[in-house]
Write an enzyme that holds these catalytic residues in place. Structure first.
Site, PDB file in Angstrom:
ATOM      1  N   GLY A 187     -43.804 -18.287 -32.907  1.00  0.00           N
ATOM      2  CA  GLY A 187     -43.675 -19.431 -31.954  1.00  0.00           C
ATOM      3  C   GLY A 187     -44.569 -19.175 -30.502  1.00  0.00           C
ATOM      4  O   GLY A 187     -44.772 -20.079 -29.715  1.00  0.00           O
ATOM      5  N   ALA A 188     -44.459 -17.764 -30.273  1.00  0.00           N
ATOM      6  CA  ALA A 188     -44.927 -17.395 -28.846  1.00  0.00           C
ATOM      7  C   ALA A 188     -46.439 -17.566 -28.813  1.00  0.00           C
ATOM      8  O   ALA A 188     -47.070 -17.955 -27.959  1.00  0.00           O
ATOM      9  CB  ALA A 188     -44.470 -15.832 -28.438  1.00  0.00           C
ATOM     10  N   GLY A 220     -23.667 -23.397   1.397  1.00  0.00           N
ATOM     11  CA  GLY A 220     -23.216 -24.756   0.716  1.00  0.00           C
ATOM     12  C   GLY A 220     -24.276 -25.542   0.213  1.00  0.00           C
ATOM     13  O   GLY A 220     -25.175 -24.938  -0.311  1.00  0.00           O
ATOM     14  N   GLY A 221     -24.160 -26.976   0.406  1.00  0.00           N
ATOM     15  CA  GLY A 221     -25.170 -27.803  -0.131  1.00  0.00           C
ATOM     16  C   GLY A 221     -26.524 -27.651   0.416  1.00  0.00           C
ATOM     17  O   GLY A 221     -27.483 -28.156  -0.125  1.00  0.00           O
TER      18      GLY A 221
HETATM   19  C1  HXC Z   1     -20.712 -27.140  12.994  1.00  0.00           C
HETATM   20  C2  HXC Z   1     -21.182 -24.647  13.270  1.00  0.00           C
HETATM   21  C3  HXC Z   1     -21.428 -24.652  11.783  1.00  0.00           C
HETATM   22  C4  HXC Z   1     -21.405 -25.810  11.028  1.00  0.00           C
HETATM   23  C5  HXC Z   1     -21.840 -22.565  12.442  1.00  0.00           C
HETATM   24  N1  HXC Z   1     -21.504 -23.411  13.475  1.00  0.00           N
HETATM   25  N2  HXC Z   1     -21.998 -23.255  11.615  1.00  0.00           N
HETATM   26  N3  HXC Z   1     -20.837 -25.682  13.837  1.00  0.00           N
HETATM   27  N4  HXC Z   1     -20.719 -26.842  11.795  1.00  0.00           N
HETATM   28  N5  HXC Z   1     -21.319 -25.882   9.864  1.00  0.00           N
HETATM   29  C6  HXC Z   1     -21.588 -22.795  14.740  1.00  0.00           C
HETATM   30  C7  HXC Z   1     -20.182 -22.052  15.338  1.00  0.00           C
HETATM   31  O1  HXC Z   1     -19.264 -22.715  15.571  1.00  0.00           O
HETATM   32  C8  HXC Z   1     -21.053 -21.382  16.533  1.00  0.00           C
HETATM   33  O2  HXC Z   1     -20.831 -22.326  17.717  1.00  0.00           O
HETATM   34  C9  HXC Z   1     -22.411 -21.478  16.192  1.00  0.00           C
HETATM   35  O3  HXC Z   1     -22.664 -22.287  15.068  1.00  0.00           O
HETATM   36  C10 HXC Z   1     -22.742 -19.935  15.811  1.00  0.00           C
HETATM   37  O4  HXC Z   1     -22.104 -19.671  14.518  1.00  0.00           O
HETATM   38  P1  HXC Z   1     -21.126 -18.169  14.452  1.00  0.00           P
HETATM   39  O5  HXC Z   1     -20.180 -18.351  13.595  1.00  0.00           O
HETATM   40  O6  HXC Z   1     -20.784 -17.536  15.794  1.00  0.00           O
HETATM   41  O7  HXC Z   1     -22.421 -17.281  14.149  1.00  0.00           O
HETATM   42  P2  HXC Z   1     -22.626 -16.166  13.046  1.00  0.00           P
HETATM   43  O8  HXC Z   1     -21.568 -15.377  13.293  1.00  0.00           O
HETATM   44  O9  HXC Z   1     -23.903 -15.768  13.059  1.00  0.00           O
HETATM   45  O10 HXC Z   1     -22.245 -16.959  11.374  1.00  0.00           O
HETATM   46  C11 HXC Z   1     -23.112 -17.689  10.991  1.00  0.00           C
HETATM   47  C12 HXC Z   1     -22.402 -18.343   9.702  1.00  0.00           C
HETATM   48  C13 HXC Z   1     -21.050 -19.063  10.296  1.00  0.00           C
HETATM   49  C14 HXC Z   1     -22.305 -17.291   8.643  1.00  0.00           C
HETATM   50  C15 HXC Z   1     -23.393 -19.485   9.210  1.00  0.00           C
HETATM   51  O11 HXC Z   1     -21.151 -19.725  11.321  1.00  0.00           O
HETATM   52  C16 HXC Z   1     -20.576 -19.862   8.956  1.00  0.00           C
HETATM   53  O12 HXC Z   1     -19.791 -19.329   8.125  1.00  0.00           O
HETATM   54  N6  HXC Z   1     -20.473 -21.165   9.169  1.00  0.00           N
HETATM   55  C17 HXC Z   1     -20.005 -22.047   8.349  1.00  0.00           C
HETATM   56  C18 HXC Z   1     -20.853 -22.099   7.055  1.00  0.00           C
HETATM   57  C19 HXC Z   1     -20.448 -22.957   5.855  1.00  0.00           C
HETATM   58  O13 HXC Z   1     -19.343 -22.860   5.268  1.00  0.00           O
HETATM   59  N7  HXC Z   1     -21.380 -24.044   5.739  1.00  0.00           N
HETATM   60  C20 HXC Z   1     -20.939 -24.824   4.641  1.00  0.00           C
HETATM   61  C21 HXC Z   1     -20.555 -26.255   5.441  1.00  0.00           C
HETATM   62  S1  HXC Z   1     -20.299 -27.324   4.067  1.00  0.00           S
HETATM   63  P3  HXC Z   1     -20.350 -21.939  19.171  1.00  0.00           P
HETATM   64  O14 HXC Z   1     -20.322 -23.048  20.052  1.00  0.00           O
HETATM   65  O15 HXC Z   1     -18.894 -21.352  18.980  1.00  0.00           O
HETATM   66  O16 HXC Z   1     -21.303 -20.804  19.525  1.00  0.00           O
HETATM   67  C22 HXC Z   1     -21.858 -27.643   3.614  1.00  0.00           C
HETATM   68  C23 HXC Z   1     -21.822 -28.935   2.449  1.00  0.00           C
HETATM   69  C24 HXC Z   1     -23.350 -29.415   2.657  1.00  0.00           C
HETATM   70  O17 HXC Z   1     -22.862 -27.361   4.088  1.00  0.00           O
HETATM   71  C25 HXC Z   1     -23.167 -30.425   0.989  1.00  0.00           C
HETATM   72  C26 HXC Z   1     -24.508 -30.956   1.193  1.00  0.00           C
HETATM   73  C27 HXC Z   1     -24.576 -31.741  -0.217  1.00  0.00           C
END
Ligand code: HXC
Length: 513
Positions: free
Chosen positions: A403-404, A169-170
């Site tokens: 140009g290069a 994501g971001g």
């Molecule tokens: C809260 C999160 C989290 C998140 C992971 N966890 N990502 N908690 N917010 N974004 C937590 C899980 O719930 C889990 O908690 C623990 O971290 C480990 O995650 P798992 O999924 O069990 O690990 P894994 O299988 O290794 O997968 C990792 C992962 C997946 C690929 C990163 O967790 C995932 O897809 N997370 C979301 C990624 C995502 O979409 N991010 C974008 C968010 S939006 P527990 O307690 O169960 O152990 C964003 C916008 C920002 O970032 C914009 C800025 C401009």
């Protein structure tokens, strides 16, 4: 007192354990170290000092040992690497997947501010699921605060991002705003939208590795500058990079003892083939000119028709830029323009002299290049060199056409000294193309057009495609024996070591993007 010390010790242990044994074990099983292990390995032994150890969201009762997110999922602080002060954060995937909430971001911002105020490089080790979903807009604001500081600190202190897990994501945009991005094979991923979202939206099937792994971002997208096979190699590479860099824009890079190249200068007579259309590896030239024949490439796997990287001459850091005749005949295209311009601007920010080796047939022709905006991308090189005020020296090895010729830091763009080897061909275009235009009528009217064309090509090459017309105008300072290249660079760089060049005052320029 004893009770209080015990309580302190217990709190500290909870924070140090992060997400606990089970999650630490899972991290290890994936071939990843924990945040604290990474910092331990990275900094000089015992030098790391943690900042903000007990930062915690929403603490209302401090009498208990209830710490739901130990360390808020990130370890922040400072220490020394090879004796130099460095600030850093390392996200702790064992705590809520290293996700970024309000206080997690506040910890990072605090060390970013300290790094800027103290003129020290900043390193971020990313291993995070992105914005902490439960904290909603607080997480977004946290990211915004980091992006703002990345930008304000750009060109003030070197900023390095290390991806050692997911960066989704971001979350990808802080690394994208920093100077260098390192990735590790098989464990690090960067993408705006992951494979599942892509499948749902476009129907495309792609694995995380293929979509945003180290190879993809080093070879294809150019988002990453360095690719390591494991975390240990990655930390060694960061150390090597830091050895070339100053701590901030007011300091010079560290100076080491001078070393002669280990490879012989005599080889420079034969590495570049006489036949202007035959390829060779320009790195072989660079290695025969720089200290210890040691050249550290940046963006090595991306836009291979250009080569950029750091080396030393008489112990001082230089940024090297070269056309690579082995790929696309060394033509400039969209990607190599971005690669060169970004590197030149980094060096200029941080007082690193530029040495450019030129062998370029021109900008790459093609519909794809034109549609992709080679005009605005190619302009970035012109802008970057023209804007640079650090010492700049260009050496034309073979072709420098059109140009290069200008783009590869001709004297007209601000090179302080320009030299050519006797093999240099400098002209508005290559002999074949020029002959077809200038002698079109003579060739068409000839009884033997092929023979006439060959004759005219040779004539053009002899009369125009050599370095002496350019040297006669004073745009080359000398035509040199290739074996003397290092000596000329040593003397020229020494003469320029106190160079100062001022420019009109302005807020900032508007580089074509
Ligand atoms: C809260 C999160 C989290 C998140 C992971 N966890 N990502 N908690 N917010 N974004 C937590 C899980 O719930 C889990 O908690 C623990 O971290 C480990 O995650 P798992 O999924 O069990 O690990 P894994 O299988 O290794 O997968 C990792 C992962 C997946 C690929 C990163 O967790 C995932 O897809 N997370 C979301 C990624 C995502 O979409 N991010 C974008 C968010 S939006 P527990 O307690 O169960 O152990 C964003 C916008 C920002 O970032 C914009 C800025 C401009």
């Amino acid at each position: 007192m004893e009770d209080k010390l015990n309580f302190l010790q217990q709190r500290r242990e909870i924070v140090h354990k992060g997400g606990g044994e089970k999650r630490i074990e899972e991290q290890h099983k994936k071939g990843k170290q924990t945040a604290r292990e990474r910092l331990e390995q990275f900094f000089d032994s015992g030098s790391f000092v943690e900042v903000g150890t007990f930062v915690q969201t929403g603490l209302e009762d401090a009498s208990t040992l209830d710490i739901p997110l130990p360390g808020e999922g990130v370890v922040t602080g400072y220490g020394t690497i090879e004796g130099r002060l460095i600030y850093a954060f390392a996200q702790d995937f064992t705590v809520s997947g290293g996700s970024l909430g309000e206080m997690h971001a506040a910890k990072i911002c605090r060390v970013m501010d300290l790094a800027a105020k103290n003129g020290a490089p900043f390193i971020g080790i990313n291993d995070s699921g992105g914005a902490r979903i439960q904290e909603g807009v607080m997480s977004l604001d946290g990211y915004g605060n980091i992006f703002y500081r990345n930008t304000v600190n750009s060109g003030v202190i070197p900023q390095i991002s290390v991806i050692m897990g997911p960066s989704a994501g971001g979350a990808v945009y802080s690394p994208a705003l920093t100077d260098f991005v390192f990735m590790v094979d098989n464990t690090s991923y960067m993408f705006i939208t992951g494979p599942q979202v892509i499948k749902a939206v476009t129907g495309e099937d792609v694995t995380p590795e293929k979509l945003g792994g180290a190879k993809t971002h080093n070879d294809t997208s150019g988002v990453a500058h360095f690719r390591a096979k494991d975390e240990s190699e990655c930390l060694d590479m960061i150390n090597k990079l830091l050895s070339y860099l100053p701590s901030n824009n007011l300091n010079d890079p560290p100076v080491l003892d001078p070393q002669e190249p280990t490879l012989p200068a005599e080889d420079l007579l034969t590495i570049v083939p006489d036949d202007a259309n035959r390829p060779y590896d320009v790195v072989d030239v660079i290695k025969r000119v720089v200290d210890g024949s040691d050249f550290f490439q940046v963006h090595e796997h991306y836009a291979k028709n250009a080569v950029v990287g750091f080396a030393r001459i008489m112990g001082r850091t230089v940024g090297i830029i070269a056309n690579q005749a082995k790929f696309l005949a060394g033509c400039l295209d969209i990607n190599s323009s971005d690669k060169i311009a970004r590197f030149v601007r980094f060096c200029d920010c941080f007082n690193i002299p530029l040495v450019t080796f030129v062998d370029v047939p021109g900008y790459l022709p093609g519909v794809h290049q034109e549609y992709g905006g080679i005009i605005r991308h190619g302009a970035k090189i012109l802008y970057a060199y023209s804007e640079a005020t650090v010492p700049q020296i260009s050496i034309i090895l073979r072709k420098a056409y059109g140009g290069a010729y200008i783009a590869m830091n001709g004297r007209c763009l601000g090179a302080d000294f320009a030299y050519a080897w006797p093999t240099a061909e400098i002209a508005v275009m290559g002999p074949e193309g020029a002959t077809n235009i200038v002698f079109r009528k003579e060739i068409e009217n000839s009884d033997n057009p092929e023979e006439e064309r060959n004759k005219r090509v040779e004539e053009y090459r002899d009369r125009f495609a050599n370095p002496y017309i350019t040297a006669a105008r004073g745009w080359l300072d000398d035509v040199i024996d290739p074996r003397d290249t290092r000596e000329h660079l040593v003397k020229a760089l020494d003469s320029l070591k106190d160079k100062f060049e001022d420019r009109p005052r302005k807020k900032h320029g508007n580089i074509p993007l």
